[in-house]
Design an enzyme around this catalytic site. Structure first.
Site, PDB file in Angstrom:
ATOM      1  N   TYR A 154       0.829  -1.211   0.000  1.00  0.00           N
ATOM      2  CA  TYR A 154       0.000   0.000   0.000  1.00  0.00           C
ATOM      3  C   TYR A 154       0.864   1.262   0.000  1.00  0.00           C
ATOM      4  O   TYR A 154       0.595   2.214  -0.737  1.00  0.00           O
ATOM      5  CB  TYR A 154      -0.904  -0.043   1.227  1.00  0.00           C
ATOM      6  N   LYS A 158       0.934   4.116  -2.894  1.00  0.00           N
ATOM      7  CA  LYS A 158       0.540   5.491  -2.594  1.00  0.00           C
ATOM      8  C   LYS A 158       1.675   6.484  -2.831  1.00  0.00           C
ATOM      9  O   LYS A 158       1.423   7.640  -3.200  1.00  0.00           O
ATOM     10  CB  LYS A 158       0.029   5.580  -1.155  1.00  0.00           C
TER      11      LYS A 158
END
Length: 254
Positions: A154, A158
């Site tokens: 993640y 991001k």
């Protein structure tokens, strides 16, 4: 007159949480909104809420990692709403785990939805925006881009969004298109509730603990992110591009 009167927007992952809040806010500001999620029926409640408030919205089903599906979705937006002036890349999933436990599928799924999804949707939308000499693209990053235990996939996705945003800003700026990112901190959503479960605490316990270490002494709500995105897609932000705005109650300070 709304700030977005006459504009058409596509919001991915808009069936619930941040995406739904963004779709509703853009509609309240005057935009016609395409609510995209994996299944069109999932986004119908968001559409119904917008229509009930006097706005215009349609539900579209598409997998953001499938190029043909996203191309077709963007074409549908243009056909039914007349244009695509705004794109909000919000679709996302989590597959949290420590690196030694993280599977290749966990990695591919998260990078695919967040990063490939933003790439495919932006590529499809910019074709229409370039012709129109106008466009607003906003993608969702996260404070986790700065690193977060158990979120190697993640965090990588991001932070990738931030580099993607800066590059698109350079490439698309000459065509009247601005590209920015919003990086939420802790927002009360189903995703953060799942994080609480993974940590073995209740959502309320995690929210309270997070609020205690946040300068403004509260956690965020989906509307906090929708407010920031509403600014980036308005003409008030026309001289701002390539930026990532952290909306985290001050957690990034220091």
């Amino acid at each position: 007159m709304g700030a977005l009167d006459g504009r058409a927007a596509l919001v991915t992952g808009a069936a619930r949480g941040i995406g739904a809040a963004v779709a509703k806010r853009l509609a309240a500001d005057g935009a016609a909104v395409a609510v995209l999620d994996l299944d069109a029926s999932a986004g119908q409640s968001t559409v119904d809420a917008i229509v009930a408030d006097g706005g215009k919205a349609i539900a579209i089903g598409a997998d953001v990692t499938n190029a043909e599906a996203i191309d077709a979705a963007v074409d549908q937006v243009v056909a039914e709403l007349g244009s695509i002036d705004i794109l909000v890349n919000n679709a996302g999933v989590t597959r949290d785990n420590l690196l030694f436990k993280m599977s290749e599928q966990d990695w591919d799924t998260v990078l695919g939805v967040h990063l490939k999804g933003a790439f495919l949707a932006s590529k499809a939308a910019q074709k229409h925006m370039v012709k129109a000499k106008y466009g607003k693209i906003v993608s969702l990053s996260s404070v986790s881009a700065l690193g977060n235990r158990g979120q190697a996939n993640y965090s990588a996705a991001k932070m990738g969004i931030q580099g993607f945003t800066r590059t698109l800003a350079i490439e698309l700026g000459p065509f009247g298109i601005t590209v920015n990112a919003v990086a939420p901190g802790f927002i009360v959503t189903e995703m953060t509730a799942a994080t609480a479960e993974r940590l073995g605490v209740t959502p309320e316990q995690l929210q309270n603990a997070t609020a205690e270490v946040t300068p403004v002494r509260r956690v965020g709500q989906p509307d906090d992110i929708a407010n920031a995105i509403a600014f980036f897609v308005s003409d008030a932000s026309s001289f701002i591009t390539g930026q990532t705005l952290y909306v985290d109650g001050g957690r990034k300070i220091g």
